[in-house]
Design a protein around this motif. Structure first.
Motif, PDB file in Angstrom:
ATOM      1  N   HIS A  37      -1.338   8.085  -3.514  1.00  0.00           N
ATOM      2  CA  HIS A  37      -1.840   9.034  -2.521  1.00  0.00           C
ATOM      3  C   HIS A  37      -1.538   8.594  -1.090  1.00  0.00           C
ATOM      4  O   HIS A  37      -2.142   9.116  -0.150  1.00  0.00           O
ATOM      5  CB  HIS A  37      -3.346   9.240  -2.696  1.00  0.00           C
ATOM      6  CG  HIS A  37      -3.706   9.910  -3.990  1.00  0.00           C
ATOM      7  ND1 HIS A  37      -3.200  11.141  -4.362  1.00  0.00           N
ATOM      8  CD2 HIS A  37      -4.517   9.510  -5.014  1.00  0.00           C
ATOM      9  CE1 HIS A  37      -3.684  11.474  -5.549  1.00  0.00           C
ATOM     10  NE2 HIS A  37      -4.482  10.500  -5.967  1.00  0.00           N
ATOM     11  N   VAL A  38      -0.618   7.673  -0.901  1.00  0.00           N
ATOM     12  CA  VAL A  38      -0.174   7.284   0.436  1.00  0.00           C
ATOM     13  C   VAL A  38       1.166   7.938   0.710  1.00  0.00           C
ATOM     14  O   VAL A  38       2.152   7.664   0.018  1.00  0.00           O
ATOM     15  CB  VAL A  38      -0.072   5.747   0.572  1.00  0.00           C
ATOM     16  CG1 VAL A  38       0.563   5.370   1.914  1.00  0.00           C
ATOM     17  CG2 VAL A  38      -1.459   5.111   0.460  1.00  0.00           C
ATOM     18  N   CYS A  40     -11.225  10.689  -6.339  1.00  0.00           N
ATOM     19  CA  CYS A  40     -11.735  12.035  -6.614  1.00  0.00           C
ATOM     20  C   CYS A  40     -10.620  13.070  -6.623  1.00  0.00           C
ATOM     21  O   CYS A  40     -10.838  14.234  -6.957  1.00  0.00           O
ATOM     22  CB  CYS A  40     -12.782  12.433  -5.578  1.00  0.00           C
ATOM     23  SG  CYS A  40     -12.158  12.361  -3.884  1.00  0.00           S
ATOM     24  N   ALA A  41      -9.423  12.688  -6.202  1.00  0.00           N
ATOM     25  CA  ALA A  41      -8.340  13.664  -6.044  1.00  0.00           C
ATOM     26  C   ALA A  41      -7.776  14.100  -7.404  1.00  0.00           C
ATOM     27  O   ALA A  41      -7.785  13.350  -8.362  1.00  0.00           O
ATOM     28  CB  ALA A  41      -7.233  13.058  -5.211  1.00  0.00           C
ATOM     29  N   GLY A  81      -1.198  13.122  -3.942  1.00  0.00           N
ATOM     30  CA  GLY A  81       0.027  12.801  -4.635  1.00  0.00           C
ATOM     31  C   GLY A  81       1.095  12.204  -3.744  1.00  0.00           C
ATOM     32  O   GLY A  81       2.273  12.164  -4.117  1.00  0.00           O
ATOM     33  N   GLY A  82       0.688  11.738  -2.542  1.00  0.00           N
ATOM     34  CA  GLY A  82       1.654  11.194  -1.611  1.00  0.00           C
ATOM     35  C   GLY A  82       2.607  12.229  -1.045  1.00  0.00           C
ATOM     36  O   GLY A  82       3.625  11.887  -0.452  1.00  0.00           O
ATOM     37  N   LEU A 103       0.812  -1.208   0.000  1.00  0.00           N
ATOM     38  CA  LEU A 103       0.000   0.000   0.000  1.00  0.00           C
ATOM     39  C   LEU A 103       0.847   1.259   0.000  1.00  0.00           C
ATOM     40  O   LEU A 103       0.370   2.339  -0.367  1.00  0.00           O
ATOM     41  CB  LEU A 103      -0.945   0.012   1.203  1.00  0.00           C
ATOM     42  CG  LEU A 103      -2.246  -0.801   1.050  1.00  0.00           C
ATOM     43  CD1 LEU A 103      -1.965  -2.293   0.982  1.00  0.00           C
ATOM     44  CD2 LEU A 103      -3.214  -0.499   2.171  1.00  0.00           C
ATOM     45  N   ALA A 104       2.122   1.142   0.387  1.00  0.00           N
ATOM     46  CA  ALA A 104       3.011   2.304   0.383  1.00  0.00           C
ATOM     47  C   ALA A 104       3.242   2.826  -1.032  1.00  0.00           C
ATOM     48  O   ALA A 104       3.623   3.993  -1.213  1.00  0.00           O
ATOM     49  CB  ALA A 104       4.340   1.944   1.039  1.00  0.00           C
TER      50      ALA A 104
END
Length: 472
Positions: A388-389, A471-472, A406-407, A383-384
């Motif tokens: 967006h993480v 949605c980002a 955008g992380g 997940l890293a």
């Protein structure tokens, strides 16, 4: 019972769905829920009527099953309806349900105090924690510790020691005293005119590390700032209160244990008490029985609650050194610690706590948790890579996912997007309870969670992040 796996997205039959709908109507007609904007029910925030719990599962009135990924607000340790704890409560209920603890005593309160002191954090060359004072819940436990620290110095005639030092982004409860040493605006801002003044030191939060700075260096910088704060307020501080290793409500932010060692040294050098709030971090959550152990330090006052009873009943315990206790011994009642709660040391809650401690011993819980934590590490790692993480971090049985556009740590999501809420709803649809802290998702499951449940937790989290950030 607790090891069974189920298809979490099973559809409710029409009759069960109607029954659940009726419970929602009855609930909203009479209940005011905690930490909730009630206008959001039932449209924005789902309201899930629960019929029972089974291990790591919550079972809704409509028959749907939800993996409890947050241990029901961090309280449940060994699983819902754990039969050994339930049996201990039932046995105690048939003997003594409650008795005043002023002037009276009972076996569960004494035995629990003995066992807590035996497992409490110890530090070489320092007097151990020696006495236990019971309260009803975590906030009440913090109130007890704050009052003890202040009153102890007042008994000694040190009337200038009236200030508490707490950490930025910290949380210690929502009663007025506990709220005064908290620094989360959502909870604190509106009540600020009612609160005692506290001094806030920079958090050692490793997420705030400067470019090229390690977690230990970040902790050292924060400790230097605490030293400066002491220098600016000589003889004014009665205690420093910290959440060891993990600022939970502040977004599951984590810090290097080196910070705790420096805080212990600074408190000693400046004649102040160290209060360790292990209400959420105690009983194995961060990998050791108590988070203080990872720094090799012992506090003057240790606050415990939440997992103390395995998640069955409300109870808090404040462990104090003999020196703290002795500071209240006098012929004057005004110099005694007269704080009290009606249900102080409730026998049923103490019996539950004793049964929970038995499970730690018989089941080798801490050893087993190390294996579970390693699986959580492996399942969280992919997940890293999500765009967006911003960070995946872990302390023992706690894993957190910091979401940002955008992380980028410096580019949080627009609050209007309500990314955390979107993730919460998406996870619920997939049979997993993940209650976010802002835009931070986290795993803090009961210790009985198995491989299939961990895989479900990871899959639902990945899908929830994807859906929430689309949605980002």
């Amino acid at each position: 019972m607790h090891g069974r796996t189920h298809e979490p997205r099973m559809l409710a039959d029409p009759a069960a769905a109607q029954a659940a709908a009726r419970w929602r109507e009855r609930d909203l007609a009479v209940l005011w829920h905690p930490c909730t904007q009630m206008r959001e029910h039932p449209g924005v925030m789902p309201l899930v009527p629960v019929e029972r719990g089974e291990g790591a599962w919550l079972v809704g009135r409509d028959g749907r099953r939800y993996l409890d990924g947050i241990s029901s607000w961090w309280t449940n340790l060994h699983g819902h309806a754990e039969p050994r704890i339930a049996a201990a409560i039932a046995r105690q209920a048939g003997t003594l349900e409650q008795v005043i603890l002023a002037g009276f005593s009972h076996a569960p309160a004494v035995e629990l105090a003995e066992r807590l002191l035996a497992i409490a954090p110890r530090q070489a060359g320092r007097a151990p924690l020696a006495k236990v004072f019971y309260a009803d819940n975590g906030s009440a436990g913090v109130e007890v510790a704050l009052k003890m620290a202040f009153h102890w110095f007042r008994n000694r005639g040190e009337h200038t020691r009236t200030k508490f030092v707490a950490l930025e982004n910290g949380y210690h409860g929502e009663t007025l005293g506990a709220l005064a040493v908290g620094d989360i605006p959502l909870y604190r801002r509106i009540y600020a005119p009612l609160l005692a003044e506290a001094l806030f030191a920079p958090s050692p939060d490793a997420y705030l590390a400067r470019p090229g700075e390690s977690a230990a260096q970040c902790a050292a910088r924060a400790a230097d700032a605490l030293a400066d704060l002491f220098d600016r307020h000589p003889g004014e501080v009665c205690a420093v209160i910290v959440e060891p290793r993990l600022q939970c409500a502040g977004g599951m932010r984590m810090h290097d244990p080196a910070y705790l060692r420096r805080v212990r040294e600074l408190c000693d050098a400046n004649g102040a008490f160290l209060v360790a709030d292990e209400i959420a971090t105690g009983f194995g959550r961060t990998g050791t029985m108590f988070a203080c152990e990872q720094a090799g330090i012992s506090p003057d006052l240790l606050c415990l609650s939440k997992g103390l009873t395995g998640g069955f009943l409300p109870l808090a315990a404040v462990l104090a050194t003999q020196a703290v206790y002795d500071g209240f011994l006098d012929d004057s009642r005004e110099r005694a610690f007269l704080h009290s709660h009606s249900y102080t040391g409730n026998p049923l809650a103490c019996a539950a706590a004793l049964a929970s401690l038995d499970i730690f011993e018989t089941d080798g819980v801490l050893d087993r948790n190390r294996g579970t934590a390693a699986r959580m590490t492996a399942l969280a790692a992919p997940l890293a890579a999500h765009p967006h993480v911003a960070e995946v971090r872990q302390a023992g049985m706690v894993v957190a996912f910091e979401l940002a556009r955008g992380g980028n740590r410096d580019t949080p999501f627009d609050p209007g997007l309500r990314v955390g809420l979107r993730a919460y709803r998406a996870a619920l649809e997939r049979g997993v309870l993940l209650r976010p802290l802002g835009d931070v998702l986290y795993w803090m499951p009961p210790y009985c969670v198995d491989e299939a449940q961990l895989q479900l937790l990871a899959a639902a989290t990945a899908a929830a992040i994807e859906e929430a950030t689309a949605c980002a």
